[in-house]
Design a protein around this motif. Structure first.
Motif, PDB file in Angstrom:
ATOM      1  N   ASP A  87     -13.020  -1.650  -0.073  1.00  0.00           N
ATOM      2  CA  ASP A  87     -12.649  -3.029   0.217  1.00  0.00           C
ATOM      3  C   ASP A  87     -11.200  -3.264  -0.204  1.00  0.00           C
ATOM      4  O   ASP A  87     -10.870  -3.222  -1.392  1.00  0.00           O
ATOM      5  N   LEU A  88     -10.329  -3.525   0.780  1.00  0.00           N
ATOM      6  CA  LEU A  88      -8.911  -3.785   0.502  1.00  0.00           C
ATOM      7  C   LEU A  88      -8.525  -5.232   0.821  1.00  0.00           C
ATOM      8  O   LEU A  88      -7.355  -5.550   0.977  1.00  0.00           O
ATOM      9  N   ARG A  89      -9.530  -6.111   0.872  1.00  0.00           N
ATOM     10  CA  ARG A  89      -9.289  -7.522   1.158  1.00  0.00           C
ATOM     11  C   ARG A  89      -9.035  -8.252  -0.159  1.00  0.00           C
ATOM     12  O   ARG A  89      -9.969  -8.460  -0.936  1.00  0.00           O
ATOM     13  N   THR A  94     -15.399  -8.143  -3.803  1.00  0.00           N
ATOM     14  CA  THR A  94     -15.576  -6.699  -4.022  1.00  0.00           C
ATOM     15  C   THR A  94     -14.264  -5.930  -3.810  1.00  0.00           C
ATOM     16  O   THR A  94     -14.279  -4.724  -3.558  1.00  0.00           O
ATOM     17  N   TYR A  95     -13.140  -6.635  -3.946  1.00  0.00           N
ATOM     18  CA  TYR A  95     -11.801  -6.039  -3.786  1.00  0.00           C
ATOM     19  C   TYR A  95     -11.661  -4.781  -4.644  1.00  0.00           C
ATOM     20  O   TYR A  95     -12.001  -4.791  -5.824  1.00  0.00           O
ATOM     21  N   ASP A 150      -7.471   8.573  -4.977  1.00  0.00           N
ATOM     22  CA  ASP A 150      -6.773   7.605  -5.831  1.00  0.00           C
ATOM     23  C   ASP A 150      -7.672   7.220  -7.008  1.00  0.00           C
ATOM     24  O   ASP A 150      -8.816   6.796  -6.816  1.00  0.00           O
ATOM     25  N   PRO A 151      -7.173   7.358  -8.246  1.00  0.00           N
ATOM     26  CA  PRO A 151      -7.991   7.004  -9.411  1.00  0.00           C
ATOM     27  C   PRO A 151      -8.378   5.527  -9.456  1.00  0.00           C
ATOM     28  O   PRO A 151      -9.360   5.166 -10.096  1.00  0.00           O
ATOM     29  N   ARG A 167      -0.718  14.098   5.946  1.00  0.00           N
ATOM     30  CA  ARG A 167      -0.579  12.627   5.945  1.00  0.00           C
ATOM     31  C   ARG A 167      -1.588  11.980   5.004  1.00  0.00           C
ATOM     32  O   ARG A 167      -1.266  11.076   4.241  1.00  0.00           O
ATOM     33  N   ASP A 168      -2.844  12.443   5.062  1.00  0.00           N
ATOM     34  CA  ASP A 168      -3.892  11.839   4.239  1.00  0.00           C
ATOM     35  C   ASP A 168      -3.748  12.210   2.765  1.00  0.00           C
ATOM     36  O   ASP A 168      -4.223  11.484   1.896  1.00  0.00           O
ATOM     37  N   ARG A 169      -3.092  13.311   2.472  1.00  0.00           N
ATOM     38  CA  ARG A 169      -2.833  13.718   1.082  1.00  0.00           C
ATOM     39  C   ARG A 169      -1.675  12.938   0.472  1.00  0.00           C
ATOM     40  O   ARG A 169      -1.578  12.830  -0.738  1.00  0.00           O
ATOM     41  N   GLN A 170      -0.778  12.423   1.329  1.00  0.00           N
ATOM     42  CA  GLN A 170       0.483  11.876   0.839  1.00  0.00           C
ATOM     43  C   GLN A 170       0.565  10.352   0.805  1.00  0.00           C
ATOM     44  O   GLN A 170       1.622   9.801   0.520  1.00  0.00           O
ATOM     45  N   TYR A 171      -0.520   9.674   1.102  1.00  0.00           N
ATOM     46  CA  TYR A 171      -0.459   8.216   0.980  1.00  0.00           C
ATOM     47  C   TYR A 171      -0.128   7.872  -0.468  1.00  0.00           C
ATOM     48  O   TYR A 171      -0.565   8.565  -1.405  1.00  0.00           O
ATOM     49  N   PRO A 172       0.635   6.806  -0.708  1.00  0.00           N
ATOM     50  CA  PRO A 172       0.955   6.438  -2.095  1.00  0.00           C
ATOM     51  C   PRO A 172      -0.273   5.936  -2.831  1.00  0.00           C
ATOM     52  O   PRO A 172      -1.255   5.496  -2.228  1.00  0.00           O
ATOM     53  N   LEU A 173      -0.223   5.991  -4.151  1.00  0.00           N
ATOM     54  CA  LEU A 173      -1.294   5.431  -4.962  1.00  0.00           C
ATOM     55  C   LEU A 173      -1.338   3.913  -4.727  1.00  0.00           C
ATOM     56  O   LEU A 173      -0.306   3.265  -4.538  1.00  0.00           O
ATOM     57  N   PHE A 174      -2.525   3.374  -4.766  1.00  0.00           N
ATOM     58  CA  PHE A 174      -2.735   1.958  -4.474  1.00  0.00           C
ATOM     59  C   PHE A 174      -2.432   1.122  -5.702  1.00  0.00           C
ATOM     60  O   PHE A 174      -2.792   1.467  -6.828  1.00  0.00           O
ATOM     61  N   THR A 175      -1.753   0.003  -5.479  1.00  0.00           N
ATOM     62  CA  THR A 175      -1.470  -0.953  -6.554  1.00  0.00           C
ATOM     63  C   THR A 175      -2.138  -2.278  -6.194  1.00  0.00           C
ATOM     64  O   THR A 175      -1.691  -2.953  -5.266  1.00  0.00           O
ATOM     65  N   PRO A 176      -3.223  -2.616  -6.921  1.00  0.00           N
ATOM     66  CA  PRO A 176      -3.909  -3.885  -6.598  1.00  0.00           C
ATOM     67  C   PRO A 176      -3.054  -5.102  -6.912  1.00  0.00           C
ATOM     68  O   PRO A 176      -2.169  -5.088  -7.677  1.00  0.00           O
TER      69      PRO A 176
END
Length: 176
Positions: A87-89, A94-95, A150-151, A167-176
């Motif tokens: 969930d990325l909303r 449930t974000y 991503d942890p 491409r799928d290995r190199q996405y940046p880590l997510f910052t909520p």
């Protein structure tokens, strides 16, 4: 069809109700009326298929941003996959949470993935095939992804010798 809501608001596991007889079975997997009754987006703009020759193939975690957000309905038509949604909303209760389900040719389950939710899977068997019904046409300029490992999401992927596009290995880590 039986709709089982997952821990992610708006994401459902859809269980076709089989009508069996001596010939085999018949089951509906799509009904605009049924999906609408559950408050789900019934629009389908395209259907796609993904074939994966080797166990351990990981595709994801993909989504599209506005104005081309998309709903996906996913079914494994051959083999087996470990399917994951995140969930990325930002306004969702449930974000950043995720859920997973094993979809197989044998169980016939479908996963309904709402707008704003990233999707990916790892094949559990060689020669796995996945069928998608998608609400929007693909727009490369709106395509995004987050790291499968991503942890922030802490997804317990099955052990495997993974096959993943750079491409799928190199996405940046997510910052909520």
């Amino acid at each position: 069809m039986i709709f089982h809501e997952t821990i992610l608001k708006g994401a459902f596991i859809v269980e076709p109700e089989r009508k069996e007889d001596e010939r085999g079975f018949f089951a509906r997997t799509w009904s605009t009326e049924e999906y609408s009754k559950h408050g789900l987006n019934p629009k389908i703009s395209q259907c796609s298929v993904s074939y994966n020759s080797r166990k351990g193939t990981l595709r994801g975690m993909h989504y599209q941003v506005p104005p081309h957000e998309e709903v996906k309905l996913v079914r494994c038509t051959r083999g087996a996959i470990f399917d994951v949604v995140i969930d990325l909303r930002p306004g969702s209760s449930t974000y950043t949470r995720h859920t997973s389900v094993v979809l197989t040719e044998a169980n016939g389950l479908l996963l309904y993935i709402p707008e704003g939710v990233a999707h990916g899977y790892q094949t559990l068997e060689d020669d796995s095939e996945v069928f998608y019904q998608i609400s929007e046409t693909f727009h490369p300029e709106s395509a995004r992804g987050v790291r499968w490992d991503d942890p922030c999401f802490d997804i317990p992927w099955p052990d495997a010798d993974r096959i993943i596009l750079p491409r799928d290995r190199q996405y940046p880590l997510f910052t909520p």
